[in-house]
Design a protein around this motif. Structure first.
Motif, PDB file in Angstrom:
ATOM      1  N   PRO A 138       0.812  -1.228   0.000  1.00  0.00           N
ATOM      2  CA  PRO A 138       0.000   0.000   0.000  1.00  0.00           C
ATOM      3  C   PRO A 138       0.847   1.280   0.000  1.00  0.00           C
ATOM      4  CG  PRO A 138      -0.909  -1.573   1.556  1.00  0.00           C
ATOM      5  CD  PRO A 138       0.395  -2.122   1.085  1.00  0.00           C
ATOM      6  N   THR A 139       2.009   1.224   0.601  1.00  0.00           N
ATOM      7  CA  THR A 139       2.903   2.396   0.603  1.00  0.00           C
ATOM      8  C   THR A 139       3.353   2.711  -0.822  1.00  0.00           C
ATOM      9  OG1 THR A 139       3.660   1.822   2.812  1.00  0.00           O
ATOM     10  CG2 THR A 139       5.043   3.338   1.548  1.00  0.00           C
ATOM     11  N   VAL A 140       3.639   1.675  -1.607  1.00  0.00           N
ATOM     12  CA  VAL A 140       4.022   1.873  -3.004  1.00  0.00           C
ATOM     13  C   VAL A 140       2.878   2.525  -3.763  1.00  0.00           C
ATOM     14  CG1 VAL A 140       4.593   0.688  -5.161  1.00  0.00           C
ATOM     15  CG2 VAL A 140       5.688  -0.006  -3.030  1.00  0.00           C
ATOM     16  N   ARG A 141       1.671   2.039  -3.559  1.00  0.00           N
ATOM     17  CA  ARG A 141       0.506   2.588  -4.270  1.00  0.00           C
ATOM     18  C   ARG A 141       0.256   4.046  -3.892  1.00  0.00           C
ATOM     19  NH1 ARG A 141      -2.690  -2.841  -3.218  1.00  0.00           N
ATOM     20  NH2 ARG A 141      -1.809  -4.052  -4.927  1.00  0.00           N
ATOM     21  N   VAL A 142       0.361   4.353  -2.610  1.00  0.00           N
ATOM     22  CA  VAL A 142       0.161   5.728  -2.157  1.00  0.00           C
ATOM     23  C   VAL A 142       1.255   6.629  -2.715  1.00  0.00           C
ATOM     24  CG1 VAL A 142       0.216   7.218  -0.116  1.00  0.00           C
ATOM     25  CG2 VAL A 142      -1.154   5.137  -0.099  1.00  0.00           C
ATOM     26  N   THR A 143       2.492   6.146  -2.707  1.00  0.00           N
ATOM     27  CA  THR A 143       3.609   6.932  -3.233  1.00  0.00           C
ATOM     28  C   THR A 143       3.420   7.206  -4.723  1.00  0.00           C
ATOM     29  OG1 THR A 143       5.074   5.951  -1.586  1.00  0.00           O
ATOM     30  CG2 THR A 143       6.125   6.997  -3.487  1.00  0.00           C
ATOM     31  N   ALA A 144       3.010   6.199  -5.478  1.00  0.00           N
ATOM     32  CA  ALA A 144       2.764   6.383  -6.914  1.00  0.00           C
ATOM     33  C   ALA A 144       1.612   7.357  -7.141  1.00  0.00           C
ATOM     34  CB  ALA A 144       2.473   5.045  -7.578  1.00  0.00           C
ATOM     35  N   PHE A 145       0.552   7.217  -6.364  1.00  0.00           N
ATOM     36  CA  PHE A 145      -0.600   8.113  -6.491  1.00  0.00           C
ATOM     37  C   PHE A 145      -0.188   9.562  -6.231  1.00  0.00           C
ATOM     38  CE2 PHE A 145      -4.079  10.436  -4.436  1.00  0.00           C
ATOM     39  CZ  PHE A 145      -5.029  10.402  -5.459  1.00  0.00           C
ATOM     40  N   ARG A 146       0.571   9.771  -5.174  1.00  0.00           N
ATOM     41  CA  ARG A 146       1.011  11.128  -4.843  1.00  0.00           C
ATOM     42  C   ARG A 146       1.934  11.691  -5.922  1.00  0.00           C
ATOM     43  NH1 ARG A 146       2.028  10.135   1.591  1.00  0.00           N
ATOM     44  NH2 ARG A 146      -0.171  10.268   2.168  1.00  0.00           N
ATOM     45  N   ALA A 147       2.822  10.859  -6.436  1.00  0.00           N
ATOM     46  CA  ALA A 147       3.729  11.313  -7.493  1.00  0.00           C
ATOM     47  C   ALA A 147       2.956  11.705  -8.746  1.00  0.00           C
ATOM     48  CB  ALA A 147       4.753  10.227  -7.807  1.00  0.00           C
ATOM     49  N   LEU A 148       2.016  10.859  -9.152  1.00  0.00           N
ATOM     50  CA  LEU A 148       1.232  11.158 -10.353  1.00  0.00           C
ATOM     51  C   LEU A 148       0.346  12.383 -10.149  1.00  0.00           C
ATOM     52  CD1 LEU A 148       0.313   7.527 -11.443  1.00  0.00           C
ATOM     53  CD2 LEU A 148       1.940   9.085 -12.546  1.00  0.00           C
ATOM     54  N   THR A 149      -0.207  12.544  -8.955  1.00  0.00           N
ATOM     55  CA  THR A 149      -1.015  13.727  -8.650  1.00  0.00           C
ATOM     56  C   THR A 149      -0.171  14.986  -8.746  1.00  0.00           C
ATOM     57  OG1 THR A 149      -2.462  12.440  -7.208  1.00  0.00           O
ATOM     58  CG2 THR A 149      -2.475  14.824  -6.905  1.00  0.00           C
ATOM     59  N   THR A 150       1.040  14.927  -8.209  1.00  0.00           N
ATOM     60  CA  THR A 150       1.944  16.073  -8.293  1.00  0.00           C
ATOM     61  C   THR A 150       2.279  16.394  -9.735  1.00  0.00           C
ATOM     62  OG1 THR A 150       2.905  15.529  -6.144  1.00  0.00           O
ATOM     63  CG2 THR A 150       4.213  16.943  -7.589  1.00  0.00           C
ATOM     64  N   GLN A 154       1.281  19.829 -12.022  1.00  0.00           N
ATOM     65  CA  GLN A 154       2.332  20.714 -12.520  1.00  0.00           C
ATOM     66  C   GLN A 154       2.403  20.775 -14.034  1.00  0.00           C
ATOM     67  OE1 GLN A 154       5.939  19.320 -10.715  1.00  0.00           O
ATOM     68  NE2 GLN A 154       5.473  20.267  -8.749  1.00  0.00           N
ATOM     69  N   LEU A 155       1.783  19.824 -14.727  1.00  0.00           N
ATOM     70  CA  LEU A 155       1.843  19.810 -16.183  1.00  0.00           C
ATOM     71  C   LEU A 155       1.144  21.029 -16.764  1.00  0.00           C
ATOM     72  CD1 LEU A 155       1.191  16.118 -17.247  1.00  0.00           C
ATOM     73  CD2 LEU A 155       3.211  17.470 -17.730  1.00  0.00           C
ATOM     74  N   SER A 156       1.789  21.633 -17.737  1.00  0.00           N
ATOM     75  CA  SER A 156       1.137  22.738 -18.421  1.00  0.00           C
ATOM     76  C   SER A 156       0.143  22.144 -19.407  1.00  0.00           C
ATOM     77  CB  SER A 156       2.167  23.607 -19.133  1.00  0.00           C
ATOM     78  OG  SER A 156       2.824  22.858 -20.132  1.00  0.00           O
ATOM     79  N   PRO A 157      -0.930  22.867 -19.684  1.00  0.00           N
ATOM     80  CA  PRO A 157      -1.919  22.321 -20.621  1.00  0.00           C
ATOM     81  C   PRO A 157      -1.305  22.143 -22.005  1.00  0.00           C
ATOM     82  CG  PRO A 157      -2.689  24.366 -19.586  1.00  0.00           C
ATOM     83  CD  PRO A 157      -1.293  24.148 -19.161  1.00  0.00           C
ATOM     84  N   SER A 158      -1.625  21.027 -22.624  1.00  0.00           N
ATOM     85  CA  SER A 158      -1.097  20.762 -23.969  1.00  0.00           C
ATOM     86  C   SER A 158      -1.954  21.490 -24.990  1.00  0.00           C
ATOM     87  CB  SER A 158      -1.098  19.254 -24.256  1.00  0.00           C
ATOM     88  OG  SER A 158      -2.432  18.789 -24.387  1.00  0.00           O
ATOM     89  N   PRO A 159      -1.439  21.706 -26.206  1.00  0.00           N
ATOM     90  CA  PRO A 159      -2.234  22.363 -27.244  1.00  0.00           C
ATOM     91  C   PRO A 159      -3.539  21.619 -27.532  1.00  0.00           C
ATOM     92  CG  PRO A 159       0.066  22.239 -27.921  1.00  0.00           C
ATOM     93  CD  PRO A 159      -0.076  21.463 -26.641  1.00  0.00           C
TER      94      PRO A 159
END
Length: 166
Positions: A138-150, A154-159
């Motif tokens: 579960p720690t791996v899943r939470v870490t991945a979720f938080r990373a992807l959320t971050t 932060q991603l700029s909108p694509s064209p």
């Protein structure tokens, strides 16, 4: 049993790519790999017969990367030339998005970045990632979720996204 020299000749490029994906810096990746291979050479008689040596060395690379932050040099970044902004065109847009993703990955904490690389580059299941990191699944899943959320935040909108929303 495969000799250390034969193993390095065959698998060093793949191990270097793995180290590069973790740290995003070719020179740092080379340093990490060199450190791990130096230690691996001294223990090769115990590593090679005990199982797949590549798995052992990947784990060592991961641990070296995660511990690299303790070294002062890991926070320094020297840039000789500031890169130009990409021009217009399809290939340039793809490179810009890829460059943006690498830049964003570099902002993540080391463990989050390691989880994403292990999951999406090595295609490892969460159980194997947990074993490598020494934590619960579960720690791996939470870490991945938080990373992807971050990253998503932060991603700029694509064209393409702007055209759909506009």
């Amino acid at each position: 049993m495969i000799s250390f020299d034969d193993f390095v000749a065959a698998r060093a490029p793949a191990l270097l790519r793995f180290a590069y994906l973790l740290c995003g810096d070719r020179h740092l990746a080379e340093d990490i790999l060199q450190e791990v291979l130096t230690r691996g050479y001294r223990r090769w008689d115990r590593i090679a017969p005990s199982g797949p040596p590549e798995a052992y060395l990947r784990r060592a690379i991961l641990r070296e990367y995660l511990s690299w932050r303790r070294r002062r040099a890991s926070t320094e970044a020297v840039v000789a030339v500031v890169p130009d902004r990409p021009g217009s065109g399809h290939l340039e847009d793809e490179l810009a998005v890829r460059d943006e993703m690498w830049t964003l990955l570099a902002t993540l904490p080391r463990t989050q970045r390691a989880v994403l690389v292990l999951r999406y580059y090595l295609d490892l299941p969460d159980g194997d990632i947990a074993d490598l990191l020494g934590c619960a699944v579960p720690t791996v899943r939470v870490t991945a979720f938080r990373a992807l959320t971050t990253l998503r935040g932060q991603l700029s909108p694509s064209p393409v996204t702007e055209a759909r929303n506009g």
